[in-house]
Scaffold this motif. Structure first.
Motif, mmCIF file in Angstrom:
data_model
loop_
_atom_site.group_PDB
_atom_site.id
_atom_site.type_symbol
_atom_site.label_atom_id
_atom_site.label_comp_id
_atom_site.label_asym_id
_atom_site.label_seq_id
_atom_site.Cartn_x
_atom_site.Cartn_y
_atom_site.Cartn_z
ATOM 1 N N LEU A 30 0.815 -1.184 0.000
ATOM 2 C CA LEU A 30 -0.166 0.067 0.011
ATOM 3 C C LEU A 30 0.805 1.248 -0.063
ATOM 4 C CD1 LEU A 30 -2.837 -0.765 2.691
ATOM 5 C CD2 LEU A 30 -2.974 -0.745 0.092
ATOM 6 N N ASP A 31 0.485 2.279 -0.894
ATOM 7 C CA ASP A 31 1.199 3.401 -0.812
ATOM 8 C C ASP A 31 0.529 4.489 0.274
ATOM 9 O OD1 ASP A 31 2.405 5.829 -1.342
ATOM 10 O OD2 ASP A 31 2.109 6.036 -3.653
ATOM 11 N N LEU A 32 0.912 4.495 1.363
ATOM 12 C CA LEU A 32 0.460 5.432 2.271
ATOM 13 C C LEU A 32 0.561 6.812 2.118
ATOM 14 C CD1 LEU A 32 1.488 3.210 5.744
ATOM 15 C CD2 LEU A 32 -0.615 3.017 3.931
ATOM 16 N N THR A 33 1.187 7.246 1.087
ATOM 17 C CA THR A 33 1.275 8.520 0.788
ATOM 18 C C THR A 33 0.196 9.022 -0.366
ATOM 19 O OG1 THR A 33 3.199 8.546 -0.819
ATOM 20 C CG2 THR A 33 3.624 8.928 1.237
ATOM 21 N N ASP A 34 -0.544 7.971 -0.849
ATOM 22 C CA ASP A 34 -1.465 8.293 -1.906
ATOM 23 C C ASP A 34 -2.975 7.506 -1.273
ATOM 24 O OD1 ASP A 34 -3.194 8.731 -4.055
ATOM 25 O OD2 ASP A 34 -2.257 7.247 -5.220
ATOM 26 N N VAL A 35 -3.482 8.483 -0.316
ATOM 27 C CA VAL A 35 -4.747 7.764 0.425
ATOM 28 C C VAL A 35 -5.773 8.783 0.238
ATOM 29 C CG1 VAL A 35 -5.664 7.594 2.925
ATOM 30 C CG2 VAL A 35 -3.239 6.959 2.164
ATOM 31 N N TYR A 36 -7.174 8.131 -0.034
ATOM 32 C CA TYR A 36 -8.132 8.852 -0.215
ATOM 33 C C TYR A 36 -9.374 8.117 0.200
ATOM 34 C CZ TYR A 36 -8.113 4.988 -3.906
ATOM 35 O OH TYR A 36 -8.043 3.921 -4.283
ATOM 36 N N MET A 37 -10.752 8.760 -0.135
ATOM 37 C CA MET A 37 -11.891 8.408 0.247
ATOM 38 C C MET A 37 -12.756 8.534 -1.058
ATOM 39 S SD MET A 37 -14.711 9.432 3.073
ATOM 40 C CE MET A 37 -13.651 8.428 4.649
ATOM 41 N N THR A 38 -13.446 7.720 -1.309
ATOM 42 C CA THR A 38 -14.471 7.814 -2.583
ATOM 43 C C THR A 38 -15.901 7.980 -2.017
ATOM 44 O OG1 THR A 38 -13.227 6.462 -3.814
ATOM 45 C CG2 THR A 38 -15.638 6.867 -4.522
ATOM 46 N N ALA A 74 -8.178 17.826 3.026
ATOM 47 C CA ALA A 74 -8.091 16.999 1.788
ATOM 48 C C ALA A 74 -8.363 17.965 0.599
ATOM 49 C CB ALA A 74 -9.032 15.786 1.878
ATOM 50 N N THR A 75 -8.243 17.448 -0.460
ATOM 51 C CA THR A 75 -8.831 18.048 -1.888
ATOM 52 C C THR A 75 -9.581 17.122 -2.640
ATOM 53 O OG1 THR A 75 -6.504 17.365 -2.935
ATOM 54 C CG2 THR A 75 -6.841 19.616 -1.904
ATOM 55 N N VAL A 119 -17.207 10.670 -6.503
ATOM 56 C CA VAL A 119 -15.751 11.843 -6.257
ATOM 57 C C VAL A 119 -14.902 11.426 -5.175
ATOM 58 C CG1 VAL A 119 -16.002 13.912 -5.012
ATOM 59 C CG2 VAL A 119 -17.859 13.522 -6.084
ATOM 60 N N LYS A 120 -13.731 11.541 -5.553
ATOM 61 C CA LYS A 120 -12.688 11.071 -5.134
ATOM 62 C C LYS A 120 -11.952 12.271 -4.082
ATOM 63 C CE LYS A 120 -8.347 8.443 -5.892
ATOM 64 N NZ LYS A 120 -7.421 7.873 -7.155
ATOM 65 N N VAL A 121 -12.010 12.127 -2.836
ATOM 66 C CA VAL A 121 -11.172 13.102 -1.880
ATOM 67 C C VAL A 121 -9.924 12.582 -1.343
ATOM 68 C CG1 VAL A 121 -11.795 14.483 0.020
ATOM 69 C CG2 VAL A 121 -13.456 14.057 -1.386
ATOM 70 N N LYS A 122 -8.823 13.317 -1.836
ATOM 71 C CA LYS A 122 -7.654 12.792 -1.436
ATOM 72 C C LYS A 122 -6.843 13.650 -0.344
ATOM 73 C CE LYS A 122 -3.113 11.661 -3.882
ATOM 74 N NZ LYS A 122 -2.460 11.889 -5.052
ATOM 75 N N ILE A 123 -6.189 12.973 0.457
ATOM 76 C CA ILE A 123 -5.617 13.641 1.862
ATOM 77 C C ILE A 123 -4.169 13.995 1.038
ATOM 78 C CG2 ILE A 123 -4.488 13.358 3.942
ATOM 79 C CD1 ILE A 123 -6.966 11.313 4.362
ATOM 80 N N ASP A 124 -3.475 15.237 1.695
ATOM 81 C CA ASP A 124 -2.515 15.684 1.151
ATOM 82 C C ASP A 124 -1.109 14.445 1.496
ATOM 83 O OD1 ASP A 124 -0.131 17.573 0.335
ATOM 84 O OD2 ASP A 124 -0.271 18.104 2.152
ATOM 85 N N SER A 125 -0.322 14.305 0.383
ATOM 86 C CA SER A 125 0.683 13.391 0.864
ATOM 87 C C SER A 125 1.737 13.770 1.859
ATOM 88 C CB SER A 125 1.212 13.191 -0.762
ATOM 89 O OG SER A 125 1.993 14.357 -1.226
ATOM 90 N N LYS A 126 1.926 15.073 1.868
ATOM 91 C CA LYS A 126 2.807 15.701 3.056
ATOM 92 C C LYS A 126 2.465 15.372 4.290
ATOM 93 C CE LYS A 126 4.735 19.195 0.028
ATOM 94 N NZ LYS A 126 4.970 20.808 -0.181
ATOM 95 N N LEU A 127 1.172 15.741 4.597
ATOM 96 C CA LEU A 127 0.615 15.335 5.819
ATOM 97 C C LEU A 127 0.533 13.910 6.135
ATOM 98 C CD1 LEU A 127 -1.184 16.338 8.451
ATOM 99 C CD2 LEU A 127 -3.009 15.987 6.953
ATOM 100 N N LEU A 128 0.308 12.974 4.979
ATOM 101 C CA LEU A 128 0.366 11.466 5.244
ATOM 102 C C LEU A 128 1.746 11.157 5.599
ATOM 103 C CD1 LEU A 128 -1.653 10.611 2.339
ATOM 104 C CD2 LEU A 128 -2.353 10.183 4.717
ATOM 105 N N LYS A 129 2.904 11.706 5.210
ATOM 106 C CA LYS A 129 4.160 11.377 5.419
ATOM 107 C C LYS A 129 4.636 11.876 6.768
ATOM 108 C CE LYS A 129 6.313 11.945 0.711
ATOM 109 N NZ LYS A 129 6.906 12.762 -0.037
ATOM 110 N N GLN A 130 4.079 12.580 7.367
ATOM 111 C CA GLN A 130 4.228 12.849 8.862
ATOM 112 C C GLN A 130 3.608 12.068 9.678
ATOM 113 O OE1 GLN A 130 2.885 17.115 9.238
ATOM 114 N NE2 GLN A 130 4.223 17.769 7.643
#
Length: 329
Positions: free
Chosen positions: A218-226, A257-258, A286-297
């Motif tokens: 899993l790419d934990l820097t590419d997290v989203y909700m549909t 998110a965006t 609609v896909k709502v994605k969490i910022d990857s920089k926040l996820l890395k933290q």
């Protein structure tokens, strides 16, 4: 008596489930009534982009060096395939390459020999042409030397063709060596991304076909909700606009998110949408994605499959209500 007890338990579970669903529906309805008109929301689950680590060629799994749940870094080798056959083929190809190079050297030597023969034949013919006028050489001798010259020219042409063939053989042998070296390199199964091992699908010793999956990461820097929204709300959404996510597990936090995707075509919503009335409508994904920089933290805390609600602004210039302001740990 045992059946009666089981029936009571079964009925109790049904009542709890119905009560939970009714409670969720009432809470959602009441909360929705308190939201501004420029805010829409939908329920969903946290998802992450999944990468399958698979073998390019058929073969036997030699090692698998990670377990489910392990964190891995991009480029890290997670598994290896048995390369005994490939190593043998590589040695054979390298031997053929050496043979091809020797053949080119031999062909080049033949060219030099044919060039010398041609030079000699040309010189002999030139001398005979000078002497024939003086009567010292017969016409038959001149004809023989002309024939020898043409034979030398043909032999030189054939020798040059052999050089070209030898060079082509070298290119073919080099290509085979490079291909086998690539196959051996591909037997080291590395992850293209940093993330967490989701599934370990095979064990050492198993034989896989080409494309056989060994692991999933899993790419934990590419997290989203549909989520799914009706036409009236989707018409005002813009990709790149702000969104908010509140997870059931940590409702005290509001995650920024965006909007990364809005489906261009309506569809029936899946059963994951809680209310039947909503499932019966044509909705837009609609896909709502969490910022990857926040996820890395917070990468160690990222979990997929967690249910929650995503909120979106229907007007780009609208402001978020106080209860949907960003709150992070």
């Amino acid at each position: 008596m045992r059946e009666t007890a089981l029936n009571k338990i079964f009925i109790t579970l049904i009542v709890v489930a119905l009560a939970g669903g009714a409670g969720w529906y009432l809470w959602t309805t009441n909360y929705a009534s308190r939201l501004p008109e420029n805010v829409a929301f939908g329920n969903g689950r946290i998802e992450a982009t999944e990468y399958d680590i698979a073998t390019k060629y058929a073969g036997r799994v030699l090692t698998v060096s990670v377990q489910e749940g392990d964190m891995v870094e991009a480029g890290q080798v997670l598994a290896t395939m048995d390369t005994v056959d490939l190593q043998a083929q590589l040695r054979e190809a390298e031997a053929l390459l050496r043979e091809a190079r020797e053949s080119r050297e031999y062909a080049a030597a033949i060219v030099l020999q044919r060039e010398s023969e041609l030079t000699f034949a040309q010189a002999e013919l030139n001398r005979s042409l000078k002497l024939i006028d003086q009567g010292h050489v017969s016409q038959e001798r001149v004809d023989q030397q002309r024939t020898a010259l043409r034979s030398a020219q043909a032999a030189l042409k054939a020798a040059n063709i052999q050089v070209v063939q030898a060079e082509a053989g070298i290119e073919a042998a080099e290509a085979r060596v490079e291909r086998l070296q690539g196959n051996i390199a591909d037997s080291q199964l590395a992850t293209p991304i940093s993330g967490r091992v989701l599934y370990r699908l095979t064990e050492p010793g198993e034989v896989l076909a080409a494309g056989g999956k060994v692991l999933s990461v899993l790419d934990l820097t590419d997290v989203y909700m549909t989520i799914f929204l009706p036409t009236a709300e989707v018409g005002n959404l813009i990709v790149g606009s702000e969104a908010r996510i509140i997870l059931d597990a940590i409702p005290q936090y509001t995650i920024p998110a965006t909007i990364s995707f809005v489906a261009p075509q309506a569809q029936f919503t899946p059963k994951a949408v809680e209310t039947r009335s909503e499932r019966e409508k044509l909705m837009f994904r609609v896909k709502v994605k969490i910022d990857s920089k926040l996820l890395k933290q917070h990468v160690e805390k990222v979990k997929t499959g967690v249910p929650g609600i995503a909120y979106v602004l229907l007007k780009p210039d609208a402001e978020w209500p106080a209860e949907l302001q960003v709150r992070l740990p």
